[in-house]
Every structure is written in C-alpha cells, then in structure tokens.
Design an enzyme around this catalytic site. Structure first.
Site, PDB file in Angstrom:
ATOM      1  N   LYS A   7      91.208  43.619  29.567  1.00 14.66           N
ATOM      2  CA  LYS A   7      92.379  43.378  30.407  1.00 14.66           C
ATOM      3  C   LYS A   7      92.004  43.166  31.872  1.00 14.66           C
ATOM      4  O   LYS A   7      92.634  42.367  32.571  1.00 14.66           O
ATOM      5  CB  LYS A   7      93.371  44.543  30.265  1.00 14.66           C
ATOM      6  CG  LYS A   7      93.970  44.653  28.864  1.00 14.66           C
ATOM      7  CD  LYS A   7      94.674  43.365  28.445  1.00 14.66           C
ATOM      8  CE  LYS A   7      95.338  43.497  27.088  1.00 14.66           C
ATOM      9  NZ  LYS A   7      96.026  42.247  26.679  1.00 14.66           N
ATOM     10  N   SER A  11      99.010  41.314  29.961  1.00 14.87           N
ATOM     11  CA  SER A  11      97.940  42.229  30.309  1.00 14.87           C
ATOM     12  C   SER A  11      98.397  43.628  29.920  1.00 14.87           C
ATOM     13  O   SER A  11      98.886  43.844  28.813  1.00 14.87           O
ATOM     14  CB  SER A  11      97.619  42.118  31.797  1.00 14.87           C
ATOM     15  OG  SER A  11      96.598  43.005  32.173  1.00 14.87           O
ATOM     16  N   TYR A  53      88.791  48.281  25.904  1.00 14.95           N
ATOM     17  CA  TYR A  53      90.097  47.633  25.991  1.00 14.95           C
ATOM     18  C   TYR A  53      90.412  47.302  27.451  1.00 14.95           C
ATOM     19  O   TYR A  53      90.842  46.189  27.770  1.00 14.95           O
ATOM     20  CB  TYR A  53      91.176  48.545  25.408  1.00 14.95           C
ATOM     21  CG  TYR A  53      92.583  48.020  25.618  1.00 14.95           C
ATOM     22  CD1 TYR A  53      93.083  46.990  24.837  1.00 14.95           C
ATOM     23  CD2 TYR A  53      93.405  48.550  26.617  1.00 14.95           C
ATOM     24  CE1 TYR A  53      94.371  46.499  25.030  1.00 14.95           C
ATOM     25  CE2 TYR A  53      94.689  48.072  26.821  1.00 14.95           C
ATOM     26  CZ  TYR A  53      95.169  47.049  26.026  1.00 14.95           C
ATOM     27  OH  TYR A  53      96.436  46.557  26.230  1.00 14.95           O
TER      28      TYR A  53
END
Length: 280
Positions: free
Chosen positions: A155, A137, A151
């Site tokens: 995650k 992660s 982004y």
C-alpha cells in the site's frame, strides 16, 4: 454502444468494496464494467441492469487479460471515465516469518495488478483528455501496525506511485485519488487474506493475541461498505477531487496521530536536518 453517461471500470467487483461500489453506481445510473476472477456472483446484477453493465472475467495478475478487458469495455461503451482499482488481498504475519511466495503474490495483485490496469486505461484517458483513476489503498498506506508489514509495503508503494502519477497526468485533465479506509465489513480479514501464525516464541506472545482478535472481529468492523461506496461516488462527481480520502473514524484518528507525531519529530530534529547541507 456509446453513452454520454460516465463509464466506471471496477476491478474485484464480486465482493467487498468492489461489489458495494458496483451496486451503488448502477443504482445511480452509471454504466459499469464489473470485472472479477469469478463472475458468477455478478449474474444477478447483469440480469437486473442489462444495458448499463458489462461483466468481464478478469484476473489482475494477467496483463494481457487486462488489456483485452479494457479494449472490450471501450468497444462496448465507447470510453472509460473512471478506473477503480479495487482488487486486493491481505496477508498477516510477522515480517521475519512472512512467506516469500505469499508476499510476492500479494504484490502481484495489490501493486502490479493495479498498475497494469492503470497503464491499460491511460492511453484512452489521455486521448479523451479526461479521466479519474481511483486506487483503493488503506489507512495502512499511511501508517503501520504489527503483523501487516508486507501488506503495508504494497500500500505504501501504491501511495507513492499514485502521487507521482497524479502530477504526470494532471495536464491531461486526469485525476488520481487514493481511498484510505480503516476497518470495514468487507471480509478483508477473512477469506480475502492469508495468515501465517507465529512459530517463534517471542512473536507468539506478542502477535498471536492480535491475530486472534482480528479473526474474532471479522464481520464486526465499524465501517459500512455501502456508505464508503457513496463517498467514492461523491469523489467521482467532484470538480476538484482530493488526492486522498480517508474513510472511517479509526482512519481519521490513526492518520492525525501519525502526522502530528511526525511533524513534532521533524521540528525536534530541524537543526540537525538543516545542518546536513553545505554551509552557505
């Protein structure tokens, strides 16, 4: 060939964290299935370690190729003890100006690629009643910064599903660990990411300097990928591995700042929160 040594299956082994983990694992005597879209850079490792490494071409956006790679790995080594979902890319842009094609591509790699690999190994791990899934992660899976909105979304998705998965597979003696690094010298901010420069004037004033700074800082990050690889191997050998492992001083500082403030906000609004229930 069936080996009693631990077998580690790694996605994105050609560079970054994946390469560092592959090299350290081989040096420590693990059997490694090293996968990458382009396996040319792994030839030297295959020549050096011969029987301890299986190099496979793998694009994590191709579910059928993932299934075939996992089956080949099990046929070759007899098992998969650890899956390290490392393959991933970054994308820098304001949320408003992000390009859908780029963000969808990132989700295909960062989230769906990770989950397709996970689902491919789970039947084998359940049958052997053991295993460890390690998902790369980011500190960006816990807290957010400008220019990285989509982004972060990939995650955060990995974080959420990993928490659920950990509870589901615990009865089968399968562990799940999230690795949450801050800035490391993996070229993530360079060739492993795409950038869309702001064109809206107000974003240019606030975000362009940040993007420029991140480009200049690429290759100067404080995090050492080799030390990160050793930390991940330590987690693999732990009898009680953590659900989360922060890596890097900046990750520790960002996480503690986020959750200290979050706890304070929860307490500040405690009465309003509790009063939303029906009266007892």
């Amino acid at each position: 060939m069936i080996s009693s040594q631990k077998v580690i299956f790694i996605t994105g082994s050609s560079s970054g964290f994946g390469r560092s983990i592959t090299e350290k694992a081989l040096a420590e005597g693990y059997n490694v299935v090293a996968t990458a879209r382009n396996t040319d850079t792994l030839k030297s490792l295959a020549e050096q370690y011969t029987s301890n490494i299986l190099v496979l071409e793998l694009d994590v956006t191709n579910p059928e190729q993932i299934k075939q790679a996992v089956a080949t790995a099990v046929d070759h080594f007899g098992k998969i003890d650890v899956l390290i979902n490392n393959a991933g890319i970054g994308y820098f842009a304001s949320v408003e100006e992000s390009i859908e094609e780029q963000t969808r591509k990132m989700f295909e790699i960062n989230f769906w690629g990770l989950m397709n690999a996970t689902n491919a190994v789970l039947p084998f791990m359940r049958n052997q009643q053991s295993g460890h899934i390690i998902n790369l992660s980011s500190i960006g899976g816990l807290t957010s910064f400008p220019t990285l909105g989509y982004y972060h979304a990939t995650k955060y998705a990995v974080e959420g599903i990993s928490e659920s998965l950990a509870q589901e597979v615990s009865p089968f003696h399968i562990h799940v660990t999230l690795i949450e690094p801050s800035s490391f010298r993996t070229d993530w901010g360079g060739r492993s990411s795409v950038k869309t420069k702001p064109t809206i004037s107000t974003y240019q004033e606030t975000l362009s300097p940040m993007l420029d700074h991140m480009e200049q800082a690429n290759g100067q990050e404080p995090g050492d990928p080799e030390k990160a690889a050793l930390a991940i191997l330590k987690v693999i050998e732990s009898d009680n591995p953590p659900l989360r492992l922060l890596l890097g001083k900046a990750a520790y500082q960002a996480a503690t700042h986020k959750f200290t403030n979050l706890l304070q906000t929860i307490e500040d609004w405690k009465e309003t929160t509790i009063n939303a229930d029906f009266s007892e």
